[in-house]
Design a protein around this motif. Structure first.
Motif, PDB file in Angstrom:
ATOM      1  N   GLN A  43       6.183  -0.529  26.250  1.00  0.00           N
ATOM      2  CA  GLN A  43       7.557  -0.415  26.540  1.00  0.00           C
ATOM      3  C   GLN A  43       7.711  -0.133  28.088  1.00  0.00           C
ATOM      4  O   GLN A  43       8.261  -0.617  28.771  1.00  0.00           O
ATOM      5  CB  GLN A  43       8.208   0.299  25.658  1.00  0.00           C
ATOM      6  N   LEU A  44       6.798   0.679  28.400  1.00  0.00           N
ATOM      7  CA  LEU A  44       6.807   1.238  29.897  1.00  0.00           C
ATOM      8  C   LEU A  44       6.418   0.157  30.708  1.00  0.00           C
ATOM      9  O   LEU A  44       7.080   0.036  31.892  1.00  0.00           O
ATOM     10  CB  LEU A  44       6.127   2.498  30.046  1.00  0.00           C
ATOM     11  N   LEU A  45       5.131  -0.652  30.457  1.00  0.00           N
ATOM     12  CA  LEU A  45       4.787  -1.648  31.360  1.00  0.00           C
ATOM     13  C   LEU A  45       5.955  -2.844  31.360  1.00  0.00           C
ATOM     14  O   LEU A  45       6.266  -3.344  32.351  1.00  0.00           O
ATOM     15  CB  LEU A  45       3.611  -2.132  30.632  1.00  0.00           C
ATOM     16  N   PHE A  46       6.672  -2.922  30.345  1.00  0.00           N
ATOM     17  CA  PHE A  46       7.813  -4.096  30.430  1.00  0.00           C
ATOM     18  C   PHE A  46       8.882  -3.314  31.497  1.00  0.00           C
ATOM     19  O   PHE A  46       9.444  -4.170  32.318  1.00  0.00           O
ATOM     20  CB  PHE A  46       8.342  -4.317  28.947  1.00  0.00           C
ATOM     21  N   PRO A  86      25.827   6.508  29.799  1.00  0.00           N
ATOM     22  CA  PRO A  86      25.405   5.032  28.905  1.00  0.00           C
ATOM     23  C   PRO A  86      24.479   4.338  29.441  1.00  0.00           C
ATOM     24  O   PRO A  86      23.703   3.482  28.618  1.00  0.00           O
ATOM     25  CB  PRO A  86      26.966   4.524  28.658  1.00  0.00           C
ATOM     26  N   PHE A  87      24.391   4.148  30.711  1.00  0.00           N
ATOM     27  CA  PHE A  87      23.360   3.240  31.127  1.00  0.00           C
ATOM     28  C   PHE A  87      21.903   3.759  30.830  1.00  0.00           C
ATOM     29  O   PHE A  87      21.274   2.944  30.644  1.00  0.00           O
ATOM     30  CB  PHE A  87      23.516   3.534  33.017  1.00  0.00           C
ATOM     31  N   HIS A  88      21.633   5.189  31.015  1.00  0.00           N
ATOM     32  CA  HIS A  88      20.153   5.478  30.487  1.00  0.00           C
ATOM     33  C   HIS A  88      19.703   5.255  29.013  1.00  0.00           C
ATOM     34  O   HIS A  88      18.698   4.734  28.812  1.00  0.00           O
ATOM     35  CB  HIS A  88      20.045   6.935  30.971  1.00  0.00           C
ATOM     36  N   ILE A  89      20.968   5.174  28.206  1.00  0.00           N
ATOM     37  CA  ILE A  89      20.601   4.811  26.971  1.00  0.00           C
ATOM     38  C   ILE A  89      20.405   3.371  26.658  1.00  0.00           C
ATOM     39  O   ILE A  89      19.401   3.032  25.951  1.00  0.00           O
ATOM     40  CB  ILE A  89      21.991   5.317  26.055  1.00  0.00           C
ATOM     41  N   VAL A  90      21.120   2.588  27.372  1.00  0.00           N
ATOM     42  CA  VAL A  90      21.009   1.167  27.333  1.00  0.00           C
ATOM     43  C   VAL A  90      19.757   0.821  27.947  1.00  0.00           C
ATOM     44  O   VAL A  90      18.965  -0.036  27.537  1.00  0.00           O
ATOM     45  CB  VAL A  90      22.069   0.390  28.393  1.00  0.00           C
ATOM     46  N   ASN A  91      19.325   1.550  29.197  1.00  0.00           N
ATOM     47  CA  ASN A  91      18.056   1.318  29.837  1.00  0.00           C
ATOM     48  C   ASN A  91      16.903   1.548  28.992  1.00  0.00           C
ATOM     49  O   ASN A  91      15.860   0.722  29.030  1.00  0.00           O
ATOM     50  CB  ASN A  91      18.108   2.148  31.111  1.00  0.00           C
ATOM     51  N   TYR A  92      16.995   2.691  28.126  1.00  0.00           N
ATOM     52  CA  TYR A  92      15.849   2.989  27.351  1.00  0.00           C
ATOM     53  C   TYR A  92      15.660   1.909  26.251  1.00  0.00           C
ATOM     54  O   TYR A  92      14.655   1.493  25.807  1.00  0.00           O
ATOM     55  CB  TYR A  92      16.219   4.515  26.654  1.00  0.00           C
ATOM     56  N   CYS A  96      12.836  -1.083  25.067  1.00  0.00           N
ATOM     57  CA  CYS A  96      12.086  -1.042  23.834  1.00  0.00           C
ATOM     58  C   CYS A  96      12.329  -2.337  23.154  1.00  0.00           C
ATOM     59  O   CYS A  96      11.244  -2.894  22.717  1.00  0.00           O
ATOM     60  CB  CYS A  96      12.846   0.024  22.838  1.00  0.00           C
ATOM     61  N   ALA A  97      13.512  -3.068  23.208  1.00  0.00           N
ATOM     62  CA  ALA A  97      13.767  -4.217  22.612  1.00  0.00           C
ATOM     63  C   ALA A  97      13.171  -5.413  23.219  1.00  0.00           C
ATOM     64  O   ALA A  97      12.451  -6.143  22.633  1.00  0.00           O
ATOM     65  CB  ALA A  97      15.215  -4.456  22.307  1.00  0.00           C
ATOM     66  N   ALA A  98      13.327  -5.299  24.520  1.00  0.00           N
ATOM     67  CA  ALA A  98      12.773  -6.339  25.638  1.00  0.00           C
ATOM     68  C   ALA A  98      11.227  -6.500  25.360  1.00  0.00           C
ATOM     69  O   ALA A  98      10.622  -7.668  25.627  1.00  0.00           O
ATOM     70  CB  ALA A  98      13.263  -6.257  26.887  1.00  0.00           C
ATOM     71  N   ALA A  99      10.534  -5.454  25.214  1.00  0.00           N
ATOM     72  CA  ALA A  99       9.182  -5.391  25.176  1.00  0.00           C
ATOM     73  C   ALA A  99       8.669  -6.319  24.006  1.00  0.00           C
ATOM     74  O   ALA A  99       7.308  -6.529  24.047  1.00  0.00           O
ATOM     75  CB  ALA A  99       8.602  -3.978  24.919  1.00  0.00           C
TER      76      ALA A  99
END
Length: 172
Positions: A43-46, A86-92, A96-99
């Motif tokens: 997830q972090l690599l993504f 909210p940005f940090h929540i969406v960013n996290y 996760c989902a995009a990975a």
């Protein structure tokens, strides 16, 4: 940094990213927690690739707001900064989902395409456009400053990449 330095930094990160992908040679590495984040290594690599993808969109914003009065981007940055939590929540959760889509097999080619696009764009920028800038929400990222030029935005993803590379739990 001049244009050649920016391109060299983009290439450095791209090569390092491929080295990291090669070093993550087993399932346990991909699913292992990172240091200082809630993400796994995959997830972090993504998220590191996503930093380069974001720059493509930030360039458009800086080009637009850089032609408007400064108060326009200051107001925009203020509104974004007000939504930092909210940005940090969406960013996290977004990472996760995009990975799952830009997974270990698709990350490298995606980064290659994005970096090539950024390299072509920076080489076509005029000196005037590289000096144009806008206000940014500094609460969104430790490498955002209150005001960033187009040149600063091109230089941003390498610092973001290096920061997160230190949080990976493999390939040191």
């Amino acid at each position: 940094m001049d244009r050649a330095d920016i391109v060299a930094d983009l290439e450095r990160a791209r090569a390092e990213f491929h080295r990291l992908l090669a070093a993550a040679d087993c399932y346990d590495v991909w699913t292992k927690p990172t240091q200082g984040t809630r993400w796994t290594n995959e997830q972090l690599l993504f998220h590191m690739v996503f930093g380069y993808m974001v720059v493509q969109r930030l360039l458009m914003l800086v080009r637009m707001f850089g032609r408007l009065p400064g108060r326009a981007s200051a107001t925009f940055a203020w509104m974004l900064n007000a939504g930092t939590t909210p940005f940090h929540i969406v960013n996290y959760y977004g990472s996760c989902a995009a990975a799952t889509v830009y997974n270990r097999r698709r990350m490298g080619p995606k980064l290659d395409r994005v970096v090539l696009s950024l390299e072509r764009k920076v080489m076509r920028e005029s000196d005037d456009s590289l000096r144009r800038g806008m206000h940014f929400p500094p609460g969104w990222d430790p490498y955002f400053t209150g005001y960033m030029t187009l040149k600063d935005v091109y230089s941003y993803p390498g610092r973001h990449f290096d920061h997160h590379t230190r949080q990976l739990t493999f390939g040191a």
